[in-house]
Design an enzyme around this catalytic site. Sequence first.
Site, PDB file in Angstrom:
ATOM      1  N   ASP A   1      -2.328  -8.509  11.616  1.00  0.00           N
ATOM      2  CA  ASP A   1      -3.674  -8.926  11.226  1.00  0.00           C
ATOM      3  C   ASP A   1      -4.186 -10.134  12.014  1.00  0.00           C
ATOM      4  OD1 ASP A   1      -3.833  -6.938   9.215  1.00  0.00           O
ATOM      5  OD2 ASP A   1      -2.520  -8.162   7.970  1.00  0.00           O
TER       6      ASP A   1
ATOM      7  N   HIS B   1      -1.926  -8.868   1.974  1.00  0.00           N
ATOM      8  CA  HIS B   1      -1.630  -7.599   2.670  1.00  0.00           C
ATOM      9  C   HIS B   1      -2.795  -7.308   3.631  1.00  0.00           C
ATOM     10  CE1 HIS B   1       0.164  -3.808   3.457  1.00  0.00           C
ATOM     11  NE2 HIS B   1      -0.217  -3.115   2.394  1.00  0.00           N
TER      12      HIS B   1
ATOM     13  N   ARG C   1       2.979  -4.750  16.635  1.00  0.00           N
ATOM     14  CA  ARG C   1       1.581  -4.313  16.494  1.00  0.00           C
ATOM     15  C   ARG C   1       0.648  -5.425  16.978  1.00  0.00           C
ATOM     16  NH1 ARG C   1       1.636  -3.009  10.194  1.00  0.00           N
ATOM     17  NH2 ARG C   1       2.492  -5.110  10.297  1.00  0.00           N
TER      18      ARG C   1
ATOM     19  N   SER D   1       0.831  -1.217   0.000  1.00  0.00           N
ATOM     20  CA  SER D   1       0.000   0.000   0.000  1.00  0.00           C
ATOM     21  C   SER D   1       0.861   1.262   0.000  1.00  0.00           C
ATOM     22  CB  SER D   1      -0.961   0.004   1.190  1.00  0.00           C
ATOM     23  OG  SER D   1      -0.277  -0.228   2.398  1.00  0.00           O
TER      24      SER D   1
ATOM     25  N   HIS E   1       5.673 -12.721   7.469  1.00  0.00           N
ATOM     26  CA  HIS E   1       5.870 -11.332   7.034  1.00  0.00           C
ATOM     27  C   HIS E   1       7.046 -11.274   6.069  1.00  0.00           C
ATOM     28  CE1 HIS E   1       6.346  -6.960   7.177  1.00  0.00           C
ATOM     29  NE2 HIS E   1       5.080  -6.958   7.549  1.00  0.00           N
TER      30      HIS E   1
HETATM   31  N1  CMX Z   1       1.227 -19.768   6.037  1.00  0.00           N
HETATM   32  C1  CMX Z   1       1.658 -20.701   5.147  1.00  0.00           C
HETATM   33  N2  CMX Z   1       2.695 -20.495   4.320  1.00  0.00           N
HETATM   34  C2  CMX Z   1       3.341 -19.346   4.451  1.00  0.00           C
HETATM   35  C3  CMX Z   1       2.987 -18.359   5.391  1.00  0.00           C
HETATM   36  C4  CMX Z   1       1.868 -18.608   6.188  1.00  0.00           C
HETATM   37  N3  CMX Z   1       1.407 -17.737   7.067  1.00  0.00           N
HETATM   38  N4  CMX Z   1       3.838 -17.321   5.259  1.00  0.00           N
HETATM   39  C5  CMX Z   1       4.688 -17.627   4.270  1.00  0.00           C
HETATM   40  N5  CMX Z   1       4.395 -18.845   3.769  1.00  0.00           N
HETATM   41  C6  CMX Z   1       5.003 -19.512   2.626  1.00  0.00           C
HETATM   42  C7  CMX Z   1       4.847 -18.631   1.401  1.00  0.00           C
HETATM   43  O1  CMX Z   1       3.558 -18.766   0.825  1.00  0.00           O
HETATM   44  C8  CMX Z   1       5.968 -19.131   0.527  1.00  0.00           C
HETATM   45  O2  CMX Z   1       5.539 -20.337  -0.059  1.00  0.00           O
HETATM   46  P1  CMX Z   1       5.986 -20.736  -1.553  1.00  0.00           P
HETATM   47  O3  CMX Z   1       7.469 -20.918  -1.473  1.00  0.00           O
HETATM   48  O4  CMX Z   1       5.225 -21.991  -1.818  1.00  0.00           O
HETATM   49  O5  CMX Z   1       5.597 -19.604  -2.439  1.00  0.00           O
HETATM   50  C9  CMX Z   1       7.055 -19.449   1.530  1.00  0.00           C
HETATM   51  O6  CMX Z   1       6.395 -19.622   2.797  1.00  0.00           O
HETATM   52  C10 CMX Z   1       8.088 -18.343   1.678  1.00  0.00           C
HETATM   53  O7  CMX Z   1       7.425 -17.129   1.951  1.00  0.00           O
HETATM   54  P2  CMX Z   1       8.154 -15.976   2.802  1.00  0.00           P
HETATM   55  O8  CMX Z   1       9.368 -15.576   2.046  1.00  0.00           O
HETATM   56  O9  CMX Z   1       8.315 -16.391   4.211  1.00  0.00           O
HETATM   57  O10 CMX Z   1       7.056 -14.840   2.814  1.00  0.00           O
HETATM   58  P3  CMX Z   1       6.781 -13.720   1.710  1.00  0.00           P
HETATM   59  O11 CMX Z   1       7.678 -12.579   1.961  1.00  0.00           O
HETATM   60  O12 CMX Z   1       6.771 -14.298   0.336  1.00  0.00           O
HETATM   61  O13 CMX Z   1       5.268 -13.330   2.053  1.00  0.00           O
HETATM   62  C11 CMX Z   1       3.453 -12.878   3.475  1.00  0.00           C
HETATM   63  C12 CMX Z   1       4.937 -12.641   3.217  1.00  0.00           C
HETATM   64  C13 CMX Z   1       2.985 -11.944   4.568  1.00  0.00           C
HETATM   65  C14 CMX Z   1       2.667 -12.561   2.201  1.00  0.00           C
HETATM   66  C15 CMX Z   1       3.240 -14.359   3.877  1.00  0.00           C
HETATM   67  O14 CMX Z   1       3.906 -14.604   5.099  1.00  0.00           O
HETATM   68  C16 CMX Z   1       1.798 -14.736   3.980  1.00  0.00           C
HETATM   69  O15 CMX Z   1       1.195 -15.107   2.965  1.00  0.00           O
HETATM   70  N6  CMX Z   1       1.181 -14.656   5.217  1.00  0.00           N
HETATM   71  C17 CMX Z   1      -0.225 -14.875   5.394  1.00  0.00           C
HETATM   72  C18 CMX Z   1      -1.015 -13.661   4.912  1.00  0.00           C
HETATM   73  C19 CMX Z   1      -0.852 -12.502   5.857  1.00  0.00           C
HETATM   74  O16 CMX Z   1      -0.965 -12.634   7.071  1.00  0.00           O
HETATM   75  N7  CMX Z   1      -0.613 -11.312   5.301  1.00  0.00           N
HETATM   76  C20 CMX Z   1      -0.558 -10.046   6.106  1.00  0.00           C
HETATM   77  C21 CMX Z   1       0.834  -9.471   6.242  1.00  0.00           C
HETATM   78  C22 CMX Z   1       0.827  -8.176   7.016  1.00  0.00           C
HETATM   79  C23 CMX Z   1       0.148  -7.094   6.221  1.00  0.00           C
HETATM   80  O17 CMX Z   1       0.656  -6.700   5.161  1.00  0.00           O
HETATM   81  O18 CMX Z   1      -0.921  -6.637   6.622  1.00  0.00           O
END
Ligand code: CMX
Length: 454
Positions: free
Chosen positions: A393, A291, A347, A261, A338
């Site tokens: 979140d 996000h 947070r 964002s 994250h």
């Molecule tokens: N549950 C399951 N798998 C997860 C995970 C979770 N909570 N967090 C990361 N992973 C997975 C990723 O999907 C990725 O899988 P692939 O290799 O199959 O693609 C792998 O672990 C590596 O990811 P990462 O490098 O640790 O995380 P990213 O930087 O790519 O993504 C985020 C970060 C937040 C998108 C991810 O942790 C996620 O999807 N979390 C759940 C959604 C969430 O809570 N989002 C809110 C974030 C805060 C915000 O912006 O508001």
Amino acid sequence: MALRRAATPLLRTQTRAASSTDLKEVVAAQIPGKIAEIKEFRKNHGGDSLGNVTVDMAYGGMRGIKAMVWETSVLDADEGIRFRGKTIPECQDLLPSAIEGGEPLPEALFWLLVTGEVPTAEQTQALTNEWNQRAGLPSHVAEMLDNLPKDVHPMAQFSAAVTLMNSQSKFAKAYAQGVNKATYWEYVYEDCMDCIANLPSIAGKIFNNLYGKHGHLPATDSGLDWSANYCNMIGFNDPKFIELMRLYFTIHTDHEGGNVSAHTSHLVGSALSDPYLSLSAALNGLAGPLHGLANQEVLVWLTQLIADLGSNEVSDEKLRDFIWNSLQGGRVVPGYGHAVLRKTDPRYTCQREFALKHLPDDKLFKLVSQLYKIVPDILLEQGKAKNPWPNVDAHSGVLLQHYNMTQMEYYTVLFGVSRALGCFSQMIWSRAVGLPLERPKSMSTEGLKKFLKV
Ligand code: CMX
């Protein structure tokens, strides 16, 4: 010596501005010094390298590339966010609150983000007054919201309303009249302040239209702060809920510049799209499930969990099975992980502390606490997520549910109201120091191979 130096016109203005209750005057006094600082820094270090960009970074969502300037906050992987150098607990200690010992006012955090200075109670009150005075939703925006079908997602409604507010843009009008670029920031400032002033009304109208008994929206009350006005508009008058909103709107503001964002608002703003258009673009990014929409996803996931397991009081064993099933179904555990953080999000922690203080026996809170003990180990065992800890979140929805704001598809709107403060505080500075159009270089896979002589 310092007093003698304060006799120069610039320093005299700065000294007067420091105690001013007019935010614009305070920023105006800071701008020449910041421009000079950046000029000097670039003159001496413009050619210094900030590190290498690897092929994995290019394919991997540009993680960790130091390639943008964001003055208002910095995110440390282990420690979490600092707003102008201050942690969340420090902000809770230092920033003026509405009640003795209460949560910080988002007005105060905005002042801190914009100026780098902790505001006095008078400066905070002046900002509250100014936002109240500036509030007044244009009729075409209200009518558009009233006429939208009820199945348009609240975030789409929010983004559409902010886009339509662009008819009010003082920056767009000034630009069309050809004003000098050195003054852009002043018009951007005006738009940011006008937009912030109207966010409680926009968010309130969306809520009342979708869930209220009638779409009526109470007018802005000049005796209430920004958060209390929002709560009043949607008819949530429990003082603890109002405190929760003050905390909520404070902690979701800013998370440095690279998140979807903030970065979107920065990118779109760099094309000199006005603040309304830039913010609505940011809101569309916030509406993604990885996000901001994750705060909705967490509640949807918890609701599913309770439905599947038949209760919100379940054994650790059953929870583990549910989580593994989620993961094996190719889904993420929402609210965990994250892109930057590698520890529990502060947070999350401050919301947990709020819950421990105000709703320790809430059943959903107990479930969220139980998950905090279980999910990280499972994510570690799965071995994919780089950060197994909860983010902001994972906790916000349970607090809203406790105070009967049960409409989970609305939750990201609250995140967006707060995020506007972070996006706008940087946008004022981006135009003040004349940051240019963003235009990184992209390459095709073939081009990368040729470049690396593969
Ligand atoms: N549950 C399951 N798998 C997860 C995970 C979770 N909570 N967090 C990361 N992973 C997975 C990723 O999907 C990725 O899988 P692939 O290799 O199959 O693609 C792998 O672990 C590596 O990811 P990462 O490098 O640790 O995380 P990213 O930087 O790519 O993504 C985020 C970060 C937040 C998108 C991810 O942790 C996620 O999807 N979390 C759940 C959604 C969430 O809570 N989002 C809110 C974030 C805060 C915000 O912006 O508001």
